[in-house]
Enzyme design. Sequence first.
Site, mmCIF file in Angstrom:
data_model
loop_
_atom_site.group_PDB
_atom_site.id
_atom_site.type_symbol
_atom_site.label_atom_id
_atom_site.label_comp_id
_atom_site.label_asym_id
_atom_site.label_seq_id
_atom_site.Cartn_x
_atom_site.Cartn_y
_atom_site.Cartn_z
ATOM 1 N N GLY A 40 26.587 27.220 23.746
ATOM 2 C CA GLY A 40 25.350 27.815 24.241
ATOM 3 C C GLY A 40 24.123 27.078 23.764
ATOM 4 O O GLY A 40 24.188 26.251 22.842
ATOM 5 N N ASN A 48 25.072 30.107 13.310
ATOM 6 C CA ASN A 48 26.080 31.143 13.520
ATOM 7 C C ASN A 48 26.483 31.838 12.223
ATOM 8 O O ASN A 48 26.675 33.057 12.212
ATOM 9 C CB ASN A 48 27.325 30.539 14.157
ATOM 10 C CG ASN A 48 27.357 30.601 15.668
ATOM 11 O OD1 ASN A 48 28.343 30.226 16.288
ATOM 12 N ND2 ASN A 48 26.294 31.052 16.301
ATOM 13 N N ASN A 105 33.911 31.574 16.137
ATOM 14 C CA ASN A 105 33.080 32.408 16.999
ATOM 15 C C ASN A 105 33.141 31.906 18.441
ATOM 16 O O ASN A 105 32.834 30.745 18.713
ATOM 17 C CB ASN A 105 31.624 32.363 16.509
ATOM 18 C CG ASN A 105 30.676 33.059 17.468
ATOM 19 O OD1 ASN A 105 30.935 34.161 17.911
ATOM 20 N ND2 ASN A 105 29.586 32.392 17.806
ATOM 21 N N ARG A 182 15.938 28.130 18.782
ATOM 22 C CA ARG A 182 16.905 27.766 19.802
ATOM 23 C C ARG A 182 16.297 26.832 20.852
ATOM 24 O O ARG A 182 16.950 25.923 21.340
ATOM 25 C CB ARG A 182 17.445 29.019 20.482
ATOM 26 C CG ARG A 182 18.439 29.814 19.634
ATOM 27 C CD ARG A 182 19.694 28.978 19.376
ATOM 28 N NE ARG A 182 20.741 29.721 18.707
ATOM 29 C CZ ARG A 182 21.862 30.151 19.287
ATOM 30 N NH1 ARG A 182 22.080 29.935 20.554
ATOM 31 N NH2 ARG A 182 22.761 30.793 18.586
ATOM 32 N N HIS A 266 27.724 39.969 21.335
ATOM 33 C CA HIS A 266 28.596 38.803 21.188
ATOM 34 C C HIS A 266 28.597 38.234 19.773
ATOM 35 O O HIS A 266 29.544 37.579 19.382
ATOM 36 C CB HIS A 266 28.142 37.732 22.184
ATOM 37 C CG HIS A 266 29.115 36.621 22.390
ATOM 38 N ND1 HIS A 266 30.418 36.827 22.823
ATOM 39 C CD2 HIS A 266 28.998 35.273 22.226
ATOM 40 C CE1 HIS A 266 31.036 35.673 22.928
ATOM 41 N NE2 HIS A 266 30.218 34.713 22.561
ATOM 42 N N TRP A 267 27.527 38.468 19.024
ATOM 43 C CA TRP A 267 27.400 37.904 17.677
ATOM 44 C C TRP A 267 27.782 38.948 16.636
ATOM 45 O O TRP A 267 26.940 39.451 15.887
ATOM 46 C CB TRP A 267 25.975 37.436 17.427
ATOM 47 C CG TRP A 267 25.568 36.230 18.213
ATOM 48 C CD1 TRP A 267 26.358 35.232 18.685
ATOM 49 C CD2 TRP A 267 24.225 35.887 18.604
ATOM 50 N NE1 TRP A 267 25.611 34.288 19.343
ATOM 51 C CE2 TRP A 267 24.303 34.656 19.306
ATOM 52 C CE3 TRP A 267 22.979 36.484 18.424
ATOM 53 C CZ2 TRP A 267 23.177 34.030 19.836
ATOM 54 C CZ3 TRP A 267 21.853 35.871 18.942
ATOM 55 C CH2 TRP A 267 21.950 34.651 19.641
#
Length: 287
Positions: A40, A48, A105, A182, A266-267
């Site tokens: 991503g 992460n 992950n 990001r 998702h995390w």
Amino acid sequence: MTSASRADTDIREIPTETGMLRYYDTGGDALPVLFLHGSGPGVTGWRNFRGVLPAFADRFRCLILEFPGFGVSDDAGGHPMMTAQAAVIPFLDALGIRRVDIVGNSMGGGVGIHTAIEHPDRVRRLVTIGGIGANVFSPGPSEGIRLLQEFTEDPTRQRLIDWLNSMVYDPALVTDELIEERWVLATDPDTLASARRMYGKAAFAQMMQFMHASAEPLPWARMHKVTVPTLLTWGRDDRVSPLDMALIPMRSIPNAELHVFPNCGHWAMIEAKPAFEATVLSFLSRY
């Protein structure tokens, strides 16, 4: 003071047959745990896993590998998933590490599954965080993957924000700091080019067509070959890898158990951090 805060957590690098790999190494001489990040825009292993590193480094030697093509380690070209899979064993060999526990992950979980199947003697225990399996009830690609594709095709700040919001249950986690962090890496030309080899719409469609036309079994159809104790962790409210994806690996991996975190996207290692740490540390310490 924790082991992680005492240790040198500056990034390191090591040459391998797949190129220069960069990584973090903290926690001393304890049993090694290898952390493998997802995919991503703007992802890195450090982003992460930096939040959970102190808890794990108190008990384990923690290695965070930065996969090729994501803006930190050298880009080896090709499909990022394939280059990630090819990087793990050369990385362990370069460090002289015979056997590890893996915490992966999303895409990193898929790389962990691949490593456990192809090199069962090198993996002692495996933990995955979403991202593996196959959509059973939910449509695919998922909402999160579609938003990721849209950003990859035409990267704008708003598309990045939309994708980041699909990653979490609590939108308060999508801070201005996270967005900026990001954005900088996600729009780096080389990193973006690598992302397009994986998530560009044409590349994604071609990959799906190849997988279904290939004589090789699909990834989810090989999971019965995972022989190591495996913990599948999932956010109940994951909009990138919906929870129904867990059904096939939960049933087909012989020694698998599943833990689902409520109010979590998702995390899981970020959004359910205390529960994730307690659950995974208990699993890793049990065997």
